[in-house]
Design a protein around this motif. Sequence first.
Motif, PDB file in Angstrom:
ATOM      1  N   GLU A   1       0.921  -1.160   0.067  1.00 57.47           N
ATOM      2  CA  GLU A   1      -0.012  -0.071  -0.025  1.00 57.47           C
ATOM      3  C   GLU A   1       0.834   1.244  -0.019  1.00 57.47           C
ATOM      4  N   PRO A   2       0.631   2.368  -0.528  1.00 59.32           N
ATOM      5  CA  PRO A   2      -0.602   2.647  -1.242  1.00 59.32           C
ATOM      6  C   PRO A   2      -0.650   2.174  -2.715  1.00 59.32           C
ATOM      7  N   SER A   3       0.485   2.134  -3.382  1.00 58.89           N
ATOM      8  CA  SER A   3       0.457   1.856  -4.725  1.00 58.89           C
ATOM      9  C   SER A   3       1.951   1.457  -5.160  1.00 58.89           C
ATOM     10  N   VAL A   4       2.071   0.885  -6.413  1.00 55.46           N
ATOM     11  CA  VAL A   4       3.354   0.408  -6.976  1.00 55.46           C
ATOM     12  C   VAL A   4       3.533   1.004  -8.371  1.00 55.46           C
ATOM     13  N   LEU A   5       4.663   1.701  -8.596  1.00 57.13           N
ATOM     14  CA  LEU A   5       4.925   2.137  -9.962  1.00 57.13           C
ATOM     15  C   LEU A   5       5.808   1.124 -11.021  1.00 57.13           C
ATOM     16  N   ILE A   6       5.420   1.057 -12.075  1.00 57.22           N
ATOM     17  CA  ILE A   6       6.120   0.156 -12.924  1.00 57.22           C
ATOM     18  C   ILE A   6       6.541   1.067 -14.291  1.00 57.22           C
ATOM     19  N   GLY A   7       7.726   1.257 -14.437  1.00 59.67           N
ATOM     20  CA  GLY A   7       8.341   1.953 -15.970  1.00 59.67           C
ATOM     21  C   GLY A   7       9.875   2.058 -15.729  1.00 59.67           C
ATOM     22  N   ARG A   8      10.433   2.729 -16.836  1.00 66.66           N
ATOM     23  CA  ARG A   8      11.721   2.698 -16.983  1.00 66.66           C
ATOM     24  C   ARG A   8      12.288   3.598 -15.944  1.00 66.66           C
ATOM     25  N   ASP A   9      11.904   4.660 -15.349  1.00 64.24           N
ATOM     26  CA  ASP A   9      12.468   5.523 -14.313  1.00 64.24           C
ATOM     27  C   ASP A   9      13.059   4.630 -13.059  1.00 64.24           C
ATOM     28  N   LYS A  10      13.995   5.084 -12.684  1.00 61.48           N
ATOM     29  CA  LYS A  10      14.792   4.292 -11.617  1.00 61.48           C
ATOM     30  C   LYS A  10      13.911   4.603 -10.269  1.00 61.48           C
ATOM     31  N   SER A  11      12.793   5.432 -10.231  1.00 59.80           N
ATOM     32  CA  SER A  11      12.171   5.791  -9.104  1.00 59.80           C
ATOM     33  C   SER A  11      10.832   4.777  -9.040  1.00 59.80           C
ATOM     34  N   SER A  12      10.753   3.921 -10.043  1.00 61.71           N
ATOM     35  CA  SER A  12       9.669   2.912  -9.994  1.00 61.71           C
ATOM     36  C   SER A  12      10.096   1.799  -9.358  1.00 61.71           C
ATOM     37  N   GLN A  13       9.053   1.201  -8.757  1.00 62.14           N
ATOM     38  CA  GLN A  13       9.356  -0.010  -7.693  1.00 62.14           C
ATOM     39  C   GLN A  13       9.833  -1.058  -8.699  1.00 62.14           C
ATOM     40  N   LEU A  14       9.096  -1.260  -9.929  1.00 61.26           N
ATOM     41  CA  LEU A  14       9.569  -2.249 -10.702  1.00 61.26           C
ATOM     42  C   LEU A  14       9.989  -1.767 -11.935  1.00 61.26           C
ATOM     43  N   VAL A  15      11.513  -1.839 -12.205  1.00 66.47           N
ATOM     44  CA  VAL A  15      11.859  -1.109 -13.259  1.00 66.47           C
ATOM     45  C   VAL A  15      12.084  -2.102 -14.536  1.00 66.47           C
ATOM     46  N   VAL A  16      11.423  -1.462 -15.634  1.00 67.59           N
ATOM     47  CA  VAL A  16      11.176  -2.229 -16.871  1.00 67.59           C
ATOM     48  C   VAL A  16      12.047  -1.396 -18.002  1.00 67.59           C
ATOM     49  N   SER A  17      13.130  -2.032 -18.261  1.00 71.72           N
ATOM     50  CA  SER A  17      13.941  -1.266 -19.179  1.00 71.72           C
ATOM     51  C   SER A  17      13.753  -1.755 -20.545  1.00 71.72           C
ATOM     52  N   ALA A  18      12.902  -0.950 -21.341  1.00 71.65           N
ATOM     53  CA  ALA A  18      12.708  -1.107 -22.859  1.00 71.65           C
ATOM     54  C   ALA A  18      12.495   0.142 -23.532  1.00 71.65           C
ATOM     55  N   PRO A  19      12.699   0.190 -24.738  1.00 75.62           N
ATOM     56  CA  PRO A  19      12.621   1.479 -25.323  1.00 75.62           C
ATOM     57  C   PRO A  19      11.157   2.204 -25.347  1.00 75.62           C
ATOM     58  N   ASN A  20      10.149   1.385 -25.436  1.00 72.00           N
ATOM     59  CA  ASN A  20       8.857   1.930 -25.672  1.00 72.00           C
ATOM     60  C   ASN A  20       8.289   2.130 -24.439  1.00 72.00           C
ATOM     61  N   VAL A  21       8.924   1.949 -23.135  1.00 74.54           N
ATOM     62  CA  VAL A  21       8.196   2.050 -21.682  1.00 74.54           C
ATOM     63  C   VAL A  21       8.428   3.544 -21.290  1.00 74.54           C
ATOM     64  N   ALA A  22       7.419   4.148 -20.805  1.00 74.19           N
ATOM     65  CA  ALA A  22       7.540   5.440 -20.242  1.00 74.19           C
ATOM     66  C   ALA A  22       8.202   5.284 -18.796  1.00 74.19           C
ATOM     67  N   GLY A  23       8.754   6.369 -18.265  1.00 72.34           N
ATOM     68  CA  GLY A  23       9.291   6.541 -17.237  1.00 72.34           C
ATOM     69  C   GLY A  23       8.391   5.878 -15.835  1.00 72.34           C
ATOM     70  N   HIS A  24       7.062   6.255 -15.950  1.00 75.96           N
ATOM     71  CA  HIS A  24       6.077   5.624 -15.062  1.00 75.96           C
ATOM     72  C   HIS A  24       4.971   5.227 -16.029  1.00 75.96           C
ATOM     73  N   HIS A  25       4.951   3.895 -16.218  1.00 73.41           N
ATOM     74  CA  HIS A  25       4.143   3.361 -17.414  1.00 73.41           C
ATOM     75  C   HIS A  25       2.602   2.970 -16.789  1.00 73.41           C
ATOM     76  N   LEU A  26       2.873   2.183 -15.596  1.00 79.00           N
ATOM     77  CA  LEU A  26       1.754   1.486 -15.089  1.00 79.00           C
ATOM     78  C   LEU A  26       1.811   1.742 -13.582  1.00 79.00           C
ATOM     79  N   LYS A  27       0.624   1.896 -12.838  1.00 79.81           N
ATOM     80  CA  LYS A  27       0.515   1.975 -11.646  1.00 79.81           C
ATOM     81  C   LYS A  27      -0.173   0.928 -11.019  1.00 79.81           C
ATOM     82  N   ILE A  28      -0.080   0.176 -10.003  1.00 75.25           N
ATOM     83  CA  ILE A  28      -0.895  -0.744  -9.339  1.00 75.25           C
ATOM     84  C   ILE A  28      -1.392  -0.200  -8.050  1.00 75.25           C
ATOM     85  N   ASN A  29      -2.802   0.045  -7.773  1.00 73.50           N
ATOM     86  CA  ASN A  29      -3.294   0.635  -6.600  1.00 73.50           C
ATOM     87  C   ASN A  29      -3.421  -0.817  -5.436  1.00 73.50           C
ATOM     88  N   VAL A  30      -2.930  -0.652  -4.366  1.00 73.23           N
ATOM     89  CA  VAL A  30      -3.067  -1.586  -3.340  1.00 73.23           C
ATOM     90  C   VAL A  30      -3.689  -1.225  -2.313  1.00 73.23           C
TER      91      VAL A  30
END
Length: 289
Positions: free
Chosen positions: A18-47
């Motif tokens: 809680e309260p949420s987890v960010l997924i994206g290319r930016d290092k501030s994301s809890q789950l970092v996905v390093s891919a060219p077409n991925v935004a810094g903060h691409h997905l959010k999972i509300n918990v």
Amino acid sequence: MLKIRFKNKKYSAVWLVEPSVLIGRDKSSQLVVSAPNVAGHHLKINVNHEQLELVNLVPDSEVLLNGTAVKGPRPLKPRDTIVLAGIELEVIDPKADPIEASEEVVVKTGTTNPRVPKSTGWALKSNHSALKNRVFPLRQANTVGRSSECDISLAAAHLSRRHAELNIVDGVLYVKDLGSANGTFVNGRQVTEARVKRGDELRFDTLSFGVIGPADDMSQTTVRQPGKPPLNPGKSRPRPVRTAPATASLKASSEASVKETKPRYGAAGLLVLAGLTAIVVVALYVTRG
């Protein structure tokens, strides 16, 4: 508590806290996905405990949930698969996943320890920016401090080498300060030993953590005062000893004092009294004659 991980298990899974987890290319994301077409903060999972909601923060991009495009918020559950820029992610329940239960998890800074076979359901989530919202799963018994020998080792100058203990007894979490120089605090209050519940703020010196765990029916955190035994509700208070009524006591004491004041005369006293009476009678007779 649930996790999200890369389906190919290339990297460690991330706790969904809680309260949420960010997924994206930016290092501030809890789950970092390093891919060219991925935004810094691409997905959010509300918990909300174990209720999850997936939100696509880049609506023009293609994100799939179990093969269906995600446009608006969508609920998530264990075994769901998310595809982001061709990369597959999956939601898992560690308690039901034998592979995840056998993996190693980083507990000490710079070292790895074997994962506890059975999850306790308790964890600490860092509120300090230096630890980047890191989550520390808790064992049945844990030590926190600056020493590398502690179960949770934190490189903070003002933290004691062995600062505190965290113990789980019958599913309940307790914290005990180990005589630290700068104190242990629960919701801003310094404690020696206390029960801690889900949602509390636990602080060691200046390092603050949110407590993650099972729902607790206690309305308040219980702080144990050292040297003061807890009250036992099963024992009744001793009944007061009944005493005689005050009026009866006064009556008895007055009767005793009356008895004490009654004159006591012997045979000699009676003779003296009779002689005095005779003298008075004679004197009266002479006076009248």
